[in-house]
Design a protein around this motif. Sequence first.
Motif, PDB file in Angstrom:
ATOM      1  N   GLY A 106       0.813  -1.212   0.000  1.00 14.21           N
ATOM      2  CA  GLY A 106       0.000   0.000   0.000  1.00 14.21           C
ATOM      3  C   GLY A 106       0.844   1.258   0.000  1.00 14.21           C
ATOM      4  O   GLY A 106       0.554   2.218  -0.726  1.00 14.21           O
ATOM      5  N   GLN A 107       1.915   1.264   0.808  1.00 12.51           N
ATOM      6  CA  GLN A 107       2.796   2.423   0.834  1.00 12.51           C
ATOM      7  C   GLN A 107       3.497   2.602  -0.512  1.00 12.51           C
ATOM      8  O   GLN A 107       3.697   3.722  -0.978  1.00 12.51           O
ATOM      9  N   TYR A 108       3.884   1.488  -1.122  1.00  9.54           N
ATOM     10  CA  TYR A 108       4.548   1.536  -2.437  1.00  9.54           C
ATOM     11  C   TYR A 108       3.597   2.091  -3.490  1.00  9.54           C
ATOM     12  O   TYR A 108       3.971   2.952  -4.294  1.00  9.54           O
ATOM     13  N   MET A 109       2.337   1.618  -3.489  1.00 17.77           N
ATOM     14  CA  MET A 109       1.369   2.090  -4.477  1.00 17.77           C
ATOM     15  C   MET A 109       1.048   3.569  -4.293  1.00 17.77           C
ATOM     16  O   MET A 109       0.740   4.263  -5.260  1.00 17.77           O
ATOM     17  N   SER A 110       1.112   4.053  -3.054  1.00 20.09           N
ATOM     18  CA  SER A 110       0.792   5.460  -2.821  1.00 20.09           C
ATOM     19  C   SER A 110       1.784   6.392  -3.498  1.00 20.09           C
ATOM     20  O   SER A 110       1.494   7.569  -3.708  1.00 20.09           O
TER      21      SER A 110
ATOM     22  N   GLU B  10      18.665  20.448   4.139  1.00 17.09           N
ATOM     23  CA  GLU B  10      20.028  20.478   3.605  1.00 17.09           C
ATOM     24  C   GLU B  10      20.683  19.101   3.658  1.00 17.09           C
ATOM     25  O   GLU B  10      21.347  18.673   2.711  1.00 17.09           O
ATOM     26  N   VAL B  11      20.494  18.400   4.783  1.00 12.79           N
ATOM     27  CA  VAL B  11      21.094  17.070   4.934  1.00 12.79           C
ATOM     28  C   VAL B  11      20.506  16.098   3.923  1.00 12.79           C
ATOM     29  O   VAL B  11      21.233  15.294   3.322  1.00 12.79           O
ATOM     30  N   MET B  12      19.198  16.165   3.716  1.00 13.66           N
ATOM     31  CA  MET B  12      18.570  15.257   2.753  1.00 13.66           C
ATOM     32  C   MET B  12      19.053  15.544   1.333  1.00 13.66           C
ATOM     33  O   MET B  12      19.321  14.623   0.552  1.00 13.66           O
ATOM     34  N   TYR B  13      19.195  16.819   0.970  1.00 18.72           N
ATOM     35  CA  TYR B  13      19.678  17.142  -0.371  1.00 18.72           C
ATOM     36  C   TYR B  13      21.157  16.835  -0.530  1.00 18.72           C
ATOM     37  O   TYR B  13      21.616  16.535  -1.634  1.00 18.72           O
ATOM     38  N   ASP B  14      21.907  16.904   0.562  1.00 16.96           N
ATOM     39  CA  ASP B  14      23.298  16.450   0.508  1.00 16.96           C
ATOM     40  C   ASP B  14      23.360  14.981   0.098  1.00 16.96           C
ATOM     41  O   ASP B  14      24.228  14.572  -0.677  1.00 16.96           O
ATOM     42  N   GLN B  15      22.432  14.189   0.623  1.00 17.69           N
ATOM     43  CA  GLN B  15      22.394  12.767   0.277  1.00 17.69           C
ATOM     44  C   GLN B  15      21.999  12.567  -1.183  1.00 17.69           C
ATOM     45  O   GLN B  15      22.617  11.788  -1.913  1.00 17.69           O
ATOM     46  N   LEU B  16      20.958  13.275  -1.619  1.00 19.97           N
ATOM     47  CA  LEU B  16      20.405  13.054  -2.958  1.00 19.97           C
ATOM     48  C   LEU B  16      21.310  13.595  -4.057  1.00 19.97           C
ATOM     49  O   LEU B  16      21.484  12.962  -5.098  1.00 19.97           O
TER      50      LEU B  16
ATOM     51  N   ALA C 254      15.743   6.563   2.379  1.00 15.96           N
ATOM     52  CA  ALA C 254      14.520   6.651   1.573  1.00 15.96           C
ATOM     53  C   ALA C 254      13.246   6.664   2.414  1.00 15.96           C
ATOM     54  O   ALA C 254      12.150   6.744   1.870  1.00 15.96           O
ATOM     55  N   ASP C 255      13.378   6.600   3.746  1.00 14.77           N
ATOM     56  CA  ASP C 255      12.193   6.565   4.604  1.00 14.77           C
ATOM     57  C   ASP C 255      12.373   7.513   5.796  1.00 14.77           C
ATOM     58  O   ASP C 255      12.250   7.094   6.963  1.00 14.77           O
ATOM     59  N   PRO C 256      12.625   8.815   5.533  1.00 12.07           N
ATOM     60  CA  PRO C 256      12.895   9.755   6.631  1.00 12.07           C
ATOM     61  C   PRO C 256      11.620  10.325   7.253  1.00 12.07           C
ATOM     62  O   PRO C 256      11.480  11.547   7.390  1.00 12.07           O
ATOM     63  N   HIS C 257      10.689   9.443   7.638  1.00 16.07           N
ATOM     64  CA  HIS C 257       9.477   9.948   8.279  1.00 16.07           C
ATOM     65  C   HIS C 257       9.797  10.324   9.731  1.00 16.07           C
ATOM     66  O   HIS C 257      10.870   9.961  10.260  1.00 16.07           O
TER      67      HIS C 257
ATOM     68  N   VAL D 247      13.483   8.221  -4.537  1.00 16.22           N
ATOM     69  CA  VAL D 247      13.795   9.654  -4.528  1.00 16.22           C
ATOM     70  C   VAL D 247      12.531  10.460  -4.249  1.00 16.22           C
ATOM     71  O   VAL D 247      12.520  11.377  -3.410  1.00 16.22           O
ATOM     72  N   GLY D 248      11.458  10.118  -4.951  1.00 17.34           N
ATOM     73  CA  GLY D 248      10.194  10.818  -4.745  1.00 17.34           C
ATOM     74  C   GLY D 248       9.689  10.667  -3.326  1.00 17.34           C
ATOM     75  O   GLY D 248       9.184  11.629  -2.727  1.00 17.34           O
ATOM     76  N   ARG D 249       9.817   9.452  -2.777  1.00 12.53           N
ATOM     77  CA  ARG D 249       9.360   9.227  -1.401  1.00 12.53           C
ATOM     78  C   ARG D 249      10.192  10.057  -0.421  1.00 12.53           C
ATOM     79  O   ARG D 249       9.653  10.702   0.483  1.00 12.53           O
ATOM     80  N   ALA D 250      11.517  10.057  -0.612  1.00 10.21           N
ATOM     81  CA  ALA D 250      12.391  10.807   0.291  1.00 10.21           C
ATOM     82  C   ALA D 250      12.074  12.301   0.229  1.00 10.21           C
ATOM     83  O   ALA D 250      11.990  12.976   1.265  1.00 10.21           O
ATOM     84  N   MET D 251      11.885  12.833  -0.982  1.00  9.98           N
ATOM     85  CA  MET D 251      11.623  14.265  -1.127  1.00  9.98           C
ATOM     86  C   MET D 251      10.248  14.631  -0.576  1.00  9.98           C
ATOM     87  O   MET D 251      10.072  15.692   0.040  1.00  9.98           O
ATOM     88  N   SER D 252       9.273  13.751  -0.784  1.00  6.16           N
ATOM     89  CA  SER D 252       7.933  14.011  -0.268  1.00  6.16           C
ATOM     90  C   SER D 252       7.928  14.042   1.256  1.00  6.16           C
ATOM     91  O   SER D 252       7.330  14.932   1.874  1.00  6.16           O
TER      92      SER D 252
END
Length: 545
Positions: free
Chosen positions: A57-61, A263-269, A277-280, A405-410
């Motif tokens: 379900g999380q993948y399909m979202s 900034e830290v997340m964009y440093d990674q990407l 990929a799961d920074p909730h 990438v999309g999940r991490a940025m979202s």
Amino acid sequence: MRFATWNLVVTWWYEILLTRIGLSRVAERTRAARMQRVAQRFHGLAVDLGGLMIKVGQYMSSRLDVLPPQITEELAGLQDEVPPVPFEYIRELAEAELGVSLDRAFAHVEETPVAAASLGQAHRARLGSMDASDTGLSNVIIKVQRPGIDAIVDVDLAALRKVGGWLSRLRAVNRRVDLPALIEEFARTSREEINYLHEAANAERFAEEFEGDDRVSVPAIAWERTSRRVLTLEDVTAIKISDLPGLRAAGIDPADVAHDFAEVMYDQLFGNGFFHADPHPGNVFVTPTPDAPGERSWKLTFIDFGMMGELPNSTRGGLRQLLIAAATRDGKGLVQAGRDLGVLLPSADTVELERVLKELFARFGGMGFAELRDVDPNDFREFAVQFNDVVRTLPIQLPGHFLLVGRAMSLTSGVCSTLNPAYNLWDSVEPYAARLLREEGSNVVKDLGKEALDVAAVTWGLPKKIDGLVTKIDEGRLAITMPQLERRMERLENSARQVMSGLLFAALLFTGATLRHDDPFLGNLLMIVSVLPLMHALFSGRRRR
């Protein structure tokens, strides 16, 4: 399997049968509500079954390129929280894995779990004095897989492959997405997530990438008490990144946390390409460090490295092309970058795609990244709607690592908005985009030289090609064909015949049903005869294809 079978039948009835008999308006009018009901039922099914279904379900979202918004929006809130496994089962599995009783392996283990998810659960513990002196750790977290999860994952993947095989036979599906490939990508990441040795290695690699960076900390791994199904790591529990009152009570400004987290997340990407990929909010803590030298008095502490993404060099090159093409409003360049990245399927109509992309980006032409902050939000909303329409109607498919990438940025955007509602992600995007453009600028001379050679080669052979073309015209051997237009005209004519057959079927059926009360023989005869145009409407298109 029953859930999938029933919903496939319902979808076939509305989207294929009713459409072929001329009742497509009924399908269109009920489509949004039907899709939402399907998503709601799957939400309940995933929570009941656990296992991989919550992950599905999380993948399909995140599949905005394939699924309608009614489904992705409903599944976006699906949380990986399930009832905990009784501790006696956890103890039995952990002792079998470690080869020693928990009483000997740890000085103390809390039986109440800190967290319980579909694949495993976590308990607080304390290492014995000998292990503590060897590892330098005392308080730890033990992550233990749910008993029997390997078999559950095998069953879930078998069911997914079966349903994926059904769906991949549908032309409407296989022309849009390589479903078996997506399922295998999901299977690979799922199996990596239940291998705690893999997660431990990811944690150490992540720590190496940020070594010496005072913004980030990572829990240490107790390898002596770690196996494929048991992971023991430093207990780094601190202030949850979304706990605004807790941050303010510790004297930490949430707006500063939002800025540094982005900034830290964009440093990674955009930096090393290896990213969480799961920074909730449950996977990121803010750890106060009042004794640290300098102005910084806190760190971002990441946990749970089971879902990590890595961008290969070729993908990073494609992203640079994509960024530069978007900045220069080069529709053809955007299409080529999409092909290089594997976003465009072979059936893509690139001429139409170039035109649509130029129209979408034209309204923001000439604006720098900083200037976009001043654009009317309604313009952004209209742009998003148009771009969404393009993604859903054209043969576009995002590769697996793009989904991460999309999940991490979202998730990054969501966390930053929680911390600071006024925060604008362009503040973090701008320096990275500018850096990529500067790096690409070093290759401009090389690219121009290659372009000049290509133009020279074409120019050298042009007179010969023109001479051959003129000869063919003189001899009457030049033929111009437009197979795509011919196919479309044939499909249009076939569709018109099917619509007429559908209307005739409906007319005969309703007339027969009306006359049946007064003249049973004639009414029944008309209803039986209506089957003929129905069969033509249903099967004539398939035979021609």
